[in-house]
Design an enzyme around this catalytic site. Sequence first.
Site, short mmCIF file in Angstrom:
data_model
loop_
_atom_site.label_atom_id
_atom_site.label_comp_id
_atom_site.label_asym_id
_atom_site.label_seq_id
_atom_site.Cartn_x
_atom_site.Cartn_y
_atom_site.Cartn_z
CG HIS A 140 -2.09 -0.92 1.08
ND1 HIS A 140 -2.66 -1.59 2.15
CD2 HIS A 140 -2.80 -1.31 -0.02
CE1 HIS A 140 -3.69 -2.32 1.73
NE2 HIS A 140 -3.78 -2.17 0.42
CD GLU A 146 -0.64 0.25 4.67
OE1 GLU A 146 -0.07 -0.87 4.56
OE2 GLU A 146 -1.88 0.37 4.77
CD GLU A 181 -2.42 -3.68 8.96
OE1 GLU A 181 -1.80 -2.59 8.84
OE2 GLU A 181 -3.16 -4.15 8.08
CG HIS A 189 -0.15 -4.31 4.92
ND1 HIS A 189 -0.82 -3.73 3.86
CD2 HIS A 189 0.17 -5.55 4.52
CE1 HIS A 189 -0.90 -4.59 2.87
NE2 HIS A 189 -0.30 -5.71 3.24
#
Length: 402
Positions: free
Chosen positions: A165, A168, A370, A311
């Site tokens: 992404h 990110e 994450e 991420h």
Amino acid sequence: MQQYIARRGDTVSRIAARHGLTPEHVIQGNPWAGRQPYLYPGQILFLPSAPRRRYSVQEGDDAGLIAALFDVSIDELEMLNPGVTSGRCCIPGKVLVIPPAASRSVVSVRSEYGPDDVEQDIGKLVAKYPFVTRGSIGASVLGKPLHLLRIGSGPRHLHVNAALHANEWLTSPCLMSFIEQYAAAYDAGRDWHGHRPEEWHKHWTLWAVPMANPDGVELVQEGVLPGQPHYEELLQWNCGRRSFRHWKANIRGVDLGDQFPAHWEEEQARRGVPGPAPRDYSGPAPLSEPEAAALAALAEQYPGNAAVSLHSQGGEIYWNYRGYEPPESKGWAASLAAASGYRAVELSGSDAGYKDWFIQRFRKPGFTVELGSGKNPLPLADFEDMALETGLILGAILSNLK
């Protein structure tokens, strides 16, 4: 005060880093730079001289202690403060000029970390550590290389990717930093946070794609100018906004996190985004985008024993997928959570991610991590903690031989 003319690719943070300043110093002298989303080539900035750090000598100090305190060499300290090593200038109350600390690491983050930084750091890493090899798994929509790093010679394969992404992008130097620390520890024959890198190297081969969405990362960091590819479309897809800092997709407005053939049709229907957008558009078909297709092809070529997609943000580790995951996945996730301080989360209602496809395709442990917490793009100040957490998670996997 000096004059500086902005070039393509310049940002306030990058200019500040090159001149030994902080972004606040640059904006203070150029208030307009803080009111527009990006700098444009040809804009003129006025930069103050780099401030000098100073230190008042305390009782019991000597040159060695002061140099160690500020992470500089004694020779550098002596150069700016003649006589300090002899003790003549190292008396309580004496004010010393402290030289800037030089990074001893190849991978460092002082401003936005983009495709050019990845390219340069990879070159330095493979030159310093010849047992780290480089390659490419293909190219992005705009033709930027999708770099691949390999370290280790073991029969077990771990696939790791970062910056799938666009906003990110801080995950990219986190992965690069871990590879550097792994290589340095292996080269020196020393442990790394209680792990033994020589065992990692013997039992595992690590395949790392440090920036899976370089076009999107560049868009987030630098914006888009007239004449660049997809200029009109990007403004339209972005609802006319000039800032792309919230953008997750690739340069064609396809969310690469929803591109993999794991119940893709259901994810497309759930998202309900009909066309190119900053996020959540699954594309016209699974693996329609070269970046996603290249990641899948790498995993097919070297089937992995585990995979991680990095991420941000949330401080969570997702480890399951519709019951396709092997029995050991839950235990692995608990170990990774214990190592990093993150939460292991059993996720539902999400499909078409890289981790989802890897688990379904190979029936091996796969994880979406994450990193960090806050709002993307996460601040540069979070890099050190996030890089350590990345290493602790990957180190826990590489130390697992079950």
